[in-house]
Each structure stands twice: as structure tokens, then as C-alpha cells.
Design a protein around this motif. Structure first.
Motif, mmCIF file in Angstrom:
data_model
loop_
_atom_site.group_PDB
_atom_site.id
_atom_site.type_symbol
_atom_site.label_atom_id
_atom_site.label_comp_id
_atom_site.label_asym_id
_atom_site.label_seq_id
_atom_site.Cartn_x
_atom_site.Cartn_y
_atom_site.Cartn_z
ATOM 1 N N ARG A 1 -15.990 5.848 4.953
ATOM 2 C CA ARG A 1 -17.251 6.349 5.160
ATOM 3 C C ARG A 1 -17.111 7.621 6.178
ATOM 4 N NH1 ARG A 1 -20.874 1.691 7.573
ATOM 5 N NH2 ARG A 1 -22.175 3.207 8.010
ATOM 6 N N SER A 2 -16.080 7.614 6.995
ATOM 7 C CA SER A 2 -15.873 8.829 7.949
ATOM 8 C C SER A 2 -15.276 10.082 7.404
ATOM 9 C CB SER A 2 -15.177 8.378 9.065
ATOM 10 O OG SER A 2 -15.759 7.305 9.720
ATOM 11 N N GLN A 3 -15.809 11.129 7.915
ATOM 12 C CA GLN A 3 -15.282 12.576 7.471
ATOM 13 C C GLN A 3 -14.704 13.061 8.578
ATOM 14 O OE1 GLN A 3 -17.963 14.930 5.135
ATOM 15 N NE2 GLN A 3 -18.140 13.750 3.560
ATOM 16 N N GLY A 4 -13.564 13.640 8.332
ATOM 17 C CA GLY A 4 -12.916 14.570 9.630
ATOM 18 C C GLY A 4 -13.098 15.885 9.566
ATOM 19 N N LEU A 5 -13.019 16.548 10.678
ATOM 20 C CA LEU A 5 -13.227 17.882 10.700
ATOM 21 C C LEU A 5 -11.960 18.584 10.785
ATOM 22 C CD1 LEU A 5 -15.989 17.942 13.631
ATOM 23 C CD2 LEU A 5 -16.437 18.149 11.062
ATOM 24 N N LEU A 6 -12.065 19.873 9.937
ATOM 25 C CA LEU A 6 -10.743 20.700 9.981
ATOM 26 C C LEU A 6 -11.132 22.131 10.207
ATOM 27 C CD1 LEU A 6 -9.321 18.949 6.668
ATOM 28 C CD2 LEU A 6 -8.127 18.928 9.076
ATOM 29 N N LEU A 7 -10.253 22.922 10.742
ATOM 30 C CA LEU A 7 -10.369 24.344 10.718
ATOM 31 C C LEU A 7 -10.067 25.065 9.462
ATOM 32 C CD1 LEU A 7 -8.676 25.602 14.173
ATOM 33 C CD2 LEU A 7 -11.108 25.334 13.646
#
Length: 141
Positions: free
Chosen positions: A87-93
Motif C-alpha cells: 500500500r505504501s509508496q516511497g519518495l525518491l529524488l
């Protein structure tokens, strides 16, 4: 003129923080960023796939305020999202975000050096321990 508020530590801390952030935001304006944007970019750089919720907790930003902050950075293609579990999404540069952050860090580093230099040398070693003690005390309540 007498300023009775100048003897109140909380008031003086608030004024100093506001003045410092105003100055930092002036330097960041040429990049179309504010200190909250840069704070999130730095966190994501150091913690790839950090969730928006965890970033909000670290930055002490309410969920309702994190949504537009993340949306702005997504719209500018400075960050992207990637699934980290069901369910979760991670943030990336993104590459663009990494490049801009390198430039922005020079502004932040300059601001931090100027801030430190504005404090008498004998007091500098005490600044971060005092501020962290205050912050830790407030967070533990």
C-alpha cells in the motif's frame, strides 16, 4: 523604546527562527523553493523510499500540509514515487531533483555558516546542544 518581550526565551527563539527562515527563503526563491521543500528533498536524499507519512512525522508537518508539498515537488519532477510494499509508496529524488538539490545545498550551507558566524565564537559550541535539548523536551511531552 523598551521591549519587555526580549527577556522571554520562547519569544526570542521564535523571532530568531522567523528571521533566519525569512533570510533562507530569500536565497531559495531563485530556485522556486522554500525551506520546507528543501527539507523534504534532503530527507528523501538521505532516506530513499521514505514514505510521505514518515517524512511528515520527521518534519512535524501535518498530513494535510504534506499533500501539497509533495504534489509541488512531483509536479516539478524533483521527486517520484515508488511502491515500497502493498500500500505504501516511497519518495525518491529524480535526476533533476538531485541536480537542483546540489545547487540548493550551497545556498543552505552558506546560510548556515552565516548564522553560525553571527554568534560569538565562545557560544557556538553550545548552540546546537541547547536547541536540541529544547526540541527534545517539547517532542517528549
Amino acid at each position: 523604546m523598551i521591549d519587555p518581550l526580549s527577556s522571554l526565551p520562547g519569544y526570542v527563539l521564535s523571532r530568531a527562527a522567523a528571521a533566519s527562515l525569512t533570510e533562507l527563503n530569500r536565497g531559495l526563491a531563485k530556485f522556486g523553493l522554500r525551506h520546507s521543500d528543501v527539507s523534504l528533498l534532503i530527507l528523501v536524499e538521505v532516506n530513499p523510499k521514505l514514505t510521505q507519512s514518515d517524512a511528515g512525522k520527521l518534519l512535524d508537518i501535518q498530513r494535510a500540509n504534506m499533500v501539497p508539498l509533495v504534489a509541488r515537488l512531483l509536479d516539478r519532477s524533483l521527486i517520484s514515487k515508488e511502491p515500497v510494499d502493498g500500500r505504501s509508496q516511497g519518495l525518491l529524488l529524480t535526476g533533476k531533483g538531485k541536480k537542483l538539490l546540489r545547487e540548493v545545498k550551497a545556498v543552505v550551507d552558506h546560510h548556515e555558516r552565516e548564522l553560525e558566524l553571527s554568534i560569538p565564537e565562545r557560544l557556538r559550541p553550545h548552540l546546537l546542544p541547547i536547541l536540541n535539548a529544547l526540541w527534545d523536551s517539547i517532542r517528549s511531552k
